[in-house]
Scaffold this active site. Sequence first.
Site, PDB file in Angstrom:
ATOM      1  N   LYS A   1       0.866  -1.182   0.000  1.00  0.00           N
ATOM      2  CA  LYS A   1       0.000   0.000   0.000  1.00  0.00           C
ATOM      3  C   LYS A   1       0.895   1.221   0.000  1.00  0.00           C
ATOM      4  CE  LYS A   1      -4.022   2.021   0.339  1.00  0.00           C
ATOM      5  NZ  LYS A   1      -3.660   2.715  -0.926  1.00  0.00           N
TER       6      LYS A   1
ATOM      7  N   GLN B   1       7.262   3.863   3.862  1.00  0.00           N
ATOM      8  CA  GLN B   1       5.872   3.416   3.890  1.00  0.00           C
ATOM      9  C   GLN B   1       5.713   2.114   4.689  1.00  0.00           C
ATOM     10  OE1 GLN B   1       3.778   5.412   1.445  1.00  0.00           O
ATOM     11  NE2 GLN B   1       2.209   4.799   2.902  1.00  0.00           N
TER      12      GLN B   1
ATOM     13  N   LYS C   1       5.549   3.246   8.365  1.00  0.00           N
ATOM     14  CA  LYS C   1       4.357   4.084   8.557  1.00  0.00           C
ATOM     15  C   LYS C   1       3.099   3.214   8.591  1.00  0.00           C
ATOM     16  CE  LYS C   1       4.187   7.479   5.734  1.00  0.00           C
ATOM     17  NZ  LYS C   1       3.974   8.468   4.655  1.00  0.00           N
TER      18      LYS C   1
ATOM     19  N   LYS D   1       5.332   1.709  -3.165  1.00  0.00           N
ATOM     20  CA  LYS D   1       5.240   3.074  -3.702  1.00  0.00           C
ATOM     21  C   LYS D   1       5.498   2.992  -5.196  1.00  0.00           C
ATOM     22  CE  LYS D   1       4.681   7.399  -2.367  1.00  0.00           C
ATOM     23  NZ  LYS D   1       3.890   7.968  -1.262  1.00  0.00           N
TER      24      LYS D   1
ATOM     25  N   GLY E   1      -2.843   8.240  -4.295  1.00  0.00           N
ATOM     26  CA  GLY E   1      -2.203   9.444  -4.811  1.00  0.00           C
ATOM     27  C   GLY E   1      -0.962   9.832  -4.017  1.00  0.00           C
ATOM     28  N   ASP E   2      -0.251  10.796  -4.539  1.00  0.00           N
ATOM     29  CA  ASP E   2       0.899  11.439  -3.866  1.00  0.00           C
ATOM     30  C   ASP E   2       1.124  12.711  -4.682  1.00  0.00           C
ATOM     31  OD1 ASP E   2       3.222  10.773  -1.751  1.00  0.00           O
ATOM     32  OD2 ASP E   2       4.202  11.658  -3.482  1.00  0.00           O
TER      33      ASP E   2
ATOM     34  N   THR F   1      -4.616  13.362   5.365  1.00  0.00           N
ATOM     35  CA  THR F   1      -3.186  13.498   5.673  1.00  0.00           C
ATOM     36  C   THR F   1      -2.925  14.803   6.422  1.00  0.00           C
ATOM     37  OG1 THR F   1      -2.714  12.274   3.661  1.00  0.00           O
ATOM     38  CG2 THR F   1      -0.854  13.348   4.738  1.00  0.00           C
TER      39      THR F   1
ATOM     40  N   ASN G   1      -2.460  18.933  -1.620  1.00  0.00           N
ATOM     41  CA  ASN G   1      -3.453  18.245  -0.791  1.00  0.00           C
ATOM     42  C   ASN G   1      -3.108  18.297   0.697  1.00  0.00           C
ATOM     43  OD1 ASN G   1      -3.943  15.262   0.525  1.00  0.00           O
ATOM     44  ND2 ASN G   1      -5.750  16.072  -0.506  1.00  0.00           N
TER      45      ASN G   1
ATOM     46  N   SER H   1      -6.893   5.625   3.789  1.00  0.00           N
ATOM     47  CA  SER H   1      -6.978   4.782   2.589  1.00  0.00           C
ATOM     48  C   SER H   1      -7.359   3.355   2.994  1.00  0.00           C
ATOM     49  CB  SER H   1      -5.640   4.757   1.848  1.00  0.00           C
ATOM     50  OG  SER H   1      -5.509   5.884   1.017  1.00  0.00           O
TER      51      SER H   1
END
Length: 446
Positions: free
Chosen positions: A90, A111, A114, A126, A165-166, A210, A241, A378
Amino acid sequence: MDSRLEAVYEKVIARDGSQKEFHQAVHEVFDSLAPVIAKHPEYLDQAILERIIEPERQIIFRVPWMDDNGKVQVNRGYRIEFNSALGPYKGGLRFHPSVNVGVIKFLGFEQIFKNALTAQGIGGGKGGSDFDPKGKSDAEVMRFCQSFMSELFRHIGPNTDVPAGDIGVGGREIGYLFGQYKRLRNAYDAGVLTGKGLDWGGSLARTEATGYGTVIFAQRMLETKNDSFDGKTVLVSGSGNVAIYAAERAEQLGAKVVSISDSSGSVYDPNGVDVELLKQVKEVERGRVSDYAERRGNGAEFRAGQRPWDIPADIALPCATQNEVEKADAEALVKNGVKLVAEGANMPSTPEAIETYEGAGIAYAPGKASNAGGVATSALEMQQNSARQQWTFDDVKDRLDNIMTNIHDTCLEAADTYGAPGDYVVGANAAGFVKVADAMMAQGLV
Ligand code: NDP
């Protein structure tokens, strides 16, 4: 760094010499792990360190597409499936010209830990491309996304790998990517991507998550000192964002946000950022922060080529990109009275900046803890997709609040356990690492 950790770190440098952001991310985690391996020598016996730095799978592919002038363009696509010990891979997709394998590996590595901290059963991955959506027409972005997904679709799935997204990938891009996935698979696998539109499988509060989560984390940090956001002056960097919703939540809690930025410069807005205007300029018109300053008036000033960190404030929330706070910036923050830094972006502070915060006694939350609200929400979107439900905004927001509070408390508990009370860096790295390492041990040599 402990010599046994150093030896593995040296292997990363030898093997992946040019991937400097990846080195930085590994170094930051390994720097915290000496007390962990002292307590768990079994991790060394089972080569957990050597295994955790090596992605399970790295996919690099050609993305050809045609621009509006009929000219063929070729970009490079990436998906790095780093670690699936805790669940399906993820992590977001980044579309930005600076993307290369080292950038995606640093983001994927972060990630892993996290996602472990969120306690939501998600592994780490990622992806992205060196494609730049800035200045492209909607039709060009759609053609690029369709070509990107024409390769990516065979590697992802709701139980395998779930991108989001990022930087450079928002609701528009997720829509085009999802449409092409659905067409190729002939299946409405809503849970294959997160950050979807609210009418077709998206979660309420995912857009906000976020930024809001970063502020919730900072709020918990302030509460440990019987303090709050009320009346504080806050610096936010970025204007995408994460930045927009960090600013919105900080203002809801009574703070005054006096800066935003983008890659062309920053805006000093002494009377407090007008978040509704910012949304209009950035989300609707896809404009720049200089356009915001012009429209805002009221003393707002665009400062070309400058970061926001020299503006006097109490709290700093870096929400743009990696390494956007360097040593001199951190020194300016200290000099101007900042007492707390919580990262909305991934790895926005350089190692020298972090040393400066620590030397000055600034409370500091690393992104892998403080910005985990996005990926956690998410995971809530995936849960809603599996149940074919849509929860209310308040329901999702309450869950986000609980998750961020748990992450905060987990970091502090781990910091105590590993001999560094109050240190959120050691706490986040140790707690995230142990969870993944234990799962890897239990699952054997895979
Ligand atoms: P967006 O694309 O929405 O916004 C990115 C912002 O950062 C823009 O204002 C952009 O300015 C600025 N920026 C990008 N590159 C640079 C640069 N080199 N120098 C200065 N400013 C720059 O992305 P997000 O808000 O989604 O992401 C921001 C950060 O938060 C990233 O580090 C991302 O990895 C992290 N993050 C995002 C999550 C999410 O849910 N979206 C979750 C967790 C972390 P410009 O328009 O000029 O490029």
